[in-house]
Design an enzyme around this catalytic site. Structure first.
Site, PDB file in Angstrom:
ATOM      1  N   CYS A   8       5.397   3.780   5.841  1.00 54.09           N
ATOM      2  CA  CYS A   8       5.201   4.179   7.788  1.00 54.09           C
ATOM      3  C   CYS A   8       5.584   4.592   8.093  1.00 54.09           C
ATOM      4  CB  CYS A   8       4.485   3.333   7.588  1.00 54.09           C
ATOM      5  SG  CYS A   8       3.547   3.344   8.816  1.00 54.09           S
ATOM      6  N   LEU A   9       6.662   3.522   8.805  1.00 58.66           N
ATOM      7  CA  LEU A   9       7.491   3.160  10.179  1.00 58.66           C
ATOM      8  C   LEU A   9       9.167   4.000   9.521  1.00 58.66           C
ATOM      9  CD1 LEU A   9       8.715   2.551  13.422  1.00 58.66           C
ATOM     10  CD2 LEU A   9       9.521   0.796  12.237  1.00 58.66           C
ATOM     11  N   GLU A  61       1.172  -0.390  -0.755  1.00 55.03           N
ATOM     12  CA  GLU A  61       0.481  -2.214  -0.416  1.00 55.03           C
ATOM     13  C   GLU A  61      -0.830  -2.067   0.138  1.00 55.03           C
ATOM     14  OE1 GLU A  61       1.804  -2.194   3.537  1.00 55.03           O
ATOM     15  OE2 GLU A  61       2.366  -0.849   2.025  1.00 55.03           O
ATOM     16  N   GLY A  76       6.131  -0.285  16.324  1.00 56.98           N
ATOM     17  CA  GLY A  76       7.258   0.124  17.070  1.00 56.98           C
ATOM     18  C   GLY A  76       7.393   1.852  16.785  1.00 56.98           C
ATOM     19  N   HIS A 131      -0.130   3.138   2.990  1.00 58.27           N
ATOM     20  CA  HIS A 131       0.354   2.202   3.373  1.00 58.27           C
ATOM     21  C   HIS A 131       0.108   1.150   1.715  1.00 58.27           C
ATOM     22  CE1 HIS A 131       1.863   0.036   6.221  1.00 58.27           C
ATOM     23  NE2 HIS A 131       1.676   1.206   7.405  1.00 58.27           N
TER      24      HIS A 131
END
Length: 732
Positions: free
Chosen positions: A93-94, A186, A64, A184
């Site tokens: 990120c978001l 991870e 989103g 990211h």
């Protein structure tokens, strides 16, 4: 400030990589207690009483946009708490996008989205990038921020994209203890930009706390409703008493050179269409063990639809409905197997008896909290979501050595074992393969081409908007067989097996479903206790063998393809998340994007394994594989990522249930191990679709990414369909 047992709050925005981030946090901040909440389960008013008890907060990624309230939830409020409630916070990120727009940055779409792409990140060498070289990191985003010059957000890292120009990859707030990255950390392919960056963040957070919260001491315990502490081992195992009085397996081993598995099935009665039959068929390399269930009238069959609160048990002509009594179907089946658990079989044999059958795509929706709306007459034409039979007698064939095990879980069943072994040893060759029907004997109803192309374009728009990184779009093909061309399902399977032999194939006749599969893909296998190990082997990338397609050529086509690697990477990261969710920290990627040779294909395969920490109780270890299966469905290779949002989007795009297609089939041994294949390259027939003729269903599709070409995706779907259509004498 005390250093022991810091409490960290991880806010999960429904990302399919959140537990990978949890594992990274635990590694970066040893001895920490990690609390996990969803971004929409708490208001900021709910959190404020507890928030200052935490040593740090990590805001995870998710689908989103940060400017859509339902996508970002409470995260937007975390950046705006009063100074007395400030806690060092790291966004991913978001999380970076949200931090940015709350402090004056603007949000933009990338010209070329980066989903599963590795990029080089340059940085200032300050803050949490201190002491690090340029980084290679994995990106999953279509949106990015542009901080306002002279504003509160300072750029710390960036990527110079050929297509997008300079993209901000790391930031900090100039006065508050807020830091974030766009990439990211991870991901399995992110280098020092993962663990080292989280370690540096913790160093910064610790220092900030000492300076600004000098009297702060981490509490022994934090009570936060609607949260859980990770790692979280399922609590449902304590719901039943662990069975310490095991039954035993009786078996006899024989060697029958060049045994015909088809003759063996027919000796066991597969030609009687009124009888149930289960055949898990290792028809091609690298498959090894073929399993035949020797079912009788006393064998119990279990069917369940996900929105019902009971399981139907069929034994002979008797059908009873047993209420689940507040349990889910997974717990109910776990307890049933536990009460019938056995020991003493040959350790070389993967299946001694137990559950065998299939689970639909929709059977996995419960773990995702996604409803399956159905009409009141759903039983008339829907396949059961759970369709399993309990196998007391079985025959297992090692296809590589022709060694055969005749087995029984029933007490005092030696006579059946001896007699069956004698008959198998003397089995004459009697089976025949039916003639291939001609194409004009069937009518094939393909998905509408124009609608499928539009669905691909619609899927890509969701990728561009940040709602998904990959969507596995599928369609259903119907094969109408007129009365004069109908043949027994077993004969149809023999044809299919001849033209498309596969390592994880199967023939299941479990009314109301006839299920024929030539699947090339194992989903999940798990070993017996003690020390059970769960292994998943996702396949993303396939090249058919041809004379000019050598290993070198296949590796160039698969391992050298940015699109194929990106697809595989996304699913590997998703599977790692699912495993971390079930087992905790002990997850490792044993192989990433290796090219494997199969009988008719070259395939791009990764291998991920997980196991429980040493010292975990045998009760939990024994049901580990079943729990991993529950938490991993539907298969990520058939949904896309993030899984929950992708499944919801696909429901709207496809407009129908998938049923058995995209689910799994296989077994859960009474001795503890299990093996489940992805239900692809398969066809299904419901009893309601038999009349003057038959109407079989085949599912096929492909992973839609930002790099997908709609026409190429349509052609790939046709190639996948052909593998099954050939069993009907048809093609596309």
């Amino acid at each position: 400030m005390a250093d022991q047992q810091p409490h960290i709050l991880l806010v999960d925005s429904y990302c399919s990589f959140a537990y990978n981030l949890a594992a990274l946090c635990k590694k970066a901040i040893p001895h920490s207690v990690l609390h996990v909440i969803k971004n929409d389960t708490h208001t900021i008013r709910d959190l404020l009483p507890a928030i200052r008890q935490f040593s740090a907060i990590v805001v995870g990624p998710g689908p989103g946009s940060p400017d859509i309230p339902t996508d970002i939830g409470v995260v937007r409020d975390l950046w705006k708490v009063a100074d007395e409630n400030l806690v060092p916070t790291f966004g991913v990120c978001l999380g970076q996008q949200s931090l940015g727009i709350e402090y004056g940055a603007t949000i933009h779409r990338l010209h070329t989205v980066k989903h599963g792409q590795v990029s080089v990140v340059q940085h200032t060498g300050t803050e949490f990038f201190a002491g690090l070289p340029d980084l290679k990191v994995v990106r999953y985003h279509s949106l990015h921020i542009k901080p306002h010059a002279g504003g509160d957000i300072e750029e710390l890292a960036w990527s110079e994209d050929e297509e997008n120009g300079r993209v901000v990859m790391g930031v900090r707030h100039i006065t508050k203890p807020f830091w974030a990255v766009q990439y990211h950390p991870e991901s399995v392919l992110t280098d020092e930009g993962g663990l080292k960056v989280l370690e540096n963040f913790w160093t910064l957070a610790h220092a900030w706390n000492q300076t600004n919260r000098p009297s702060f001491t981490p509490p022994v315990e934090i009570i936060l409703p609607q949260s859980h502490i990770w790692p979280r081992i399922s609590q449902r195992y304590s719901a039943h008493e662990f069975n310490k009085s095991l039954g035993s397996v009786t078996y006899k081993t024989i060697q029958v050179p060049d045994i015909s598995i088809i003759d063996l099935c027919e000796y066991l009665g597969v030609n009687d269409e009124s009888k149930r039959f289960v055949f898990l068929d290792s028809a091609a390399y690298p498959g090894q063990h073929s399993i035949l269930a020797c079912l009788g009238d006393a064998s119990s069959q279990f069917t369940h639809y996900v929105h019902e609160n009971f399981v139907e048990i069929t034994t002979g002509t008797l059908k009873v409905q047993q209420e689940l009594s507040g349990k889910d179907i997974w717990t109910w089946l776990d307890e049933y197997r536990e009460s019938r658990k056995v020991a003493g079989g040959d350790a070389r044999v993967p299946f001694w008896g137990g559950f065998a059958g299939y689970l639909t795509y929709e059977a996995g929706f419960g773990a995702l909290d996604i409803p399956v709306p159905r009409k009141s007459n759903h039983r008339e034409n829907n396949h059961p979501d759970v369709n399993l039979v309990w196998v007391d007698r079985s025959i297992v064939v090692d296809t590589a050595t022709s060694k055969i095990w005749v087995q029984s879980l029933l007490p005092e069943d030696e006579q059946w074992i001896r007699e069956t072994a004698v008959h198998i040893a003397e089995l004459p060759r009697a089976s025949t393969i039916p003639n291939m029907p001609s194409a004009d004997q069937v009518t094939v109803k393909f998905p509408d081409h124009d609608q499928y192309i539009e669905d691909i374009k619609r899927s890509k728009e969701y990728l561009f908007s940040g709602d998904s990184y990959e969507l596995c779009l599928t369609g259903q093909t119907r094969i109408c067989v007129p009365k004069e061309a109908v043949m027994p399902a077993w004969e149809r399977y023999k044809l299919l097996r001849t033209v498309n032999a596969a390592p994880h194939a199967g023939y299941l006749r479990l009314h109301p479903t006839a299920f024929l599969s030539c699947s090339p893909e194992r989903f999940l296998s798990y070993s017996r206790t003690p020390g059970a190990v769960c292994q998943l082997r996702p396949i993303k990338g396939t090249v058919r063998k041809l004379p000019h397609i050598t290993r070198e050529v296949a590796e160039e086509m698969l391992a050298g393809s940015r699109k194929e690697i990106a697809e595989n990477l996304m699913i590997v990261d998703l599977i790692r998340h699912d495993l971390h969710n079930a087992v905790g920290e002990r997850v490792s990627t044993k192989k990433f994007c290796g090219v494997e040779e199969y009988e008719t294909l070259w395939q791009l395969v990764s291998v991920i394994e997980g196991s429980l920490s040493e010292g975990t109780s045998i009760e939990v270890d024994d049901s580990l594989g079943w729990e991993v299966l529950r938490r991993s469905l539907p298969p990520g290779s058939m949904t896309g990522a993030p899984k929950k949002r992708s499944v919801e989007l696909l429901q709207g795009i496809e407009g129908r249930e998938r049923g058995p297609y995209s689910g799994v089939f296989g077994y859960w041994c009474a001795g503890g191990g299990g093996d489940w294949s992805v239900t692809i390259r398969s066809c299904f027939l419901h009893d309601s679709e038999k009349g003057d003729g038959e109407e079989w269903t085949i599912g096929a599709g492909g992973a839609i990414t930002a790099l997908s070409d709609p026409d190429a995706e349509w052609e790939e779907t046709k190639v996948k369909l052909n593998g099954v259509l050939r069993g009907f004498g048809a093609s596309c």
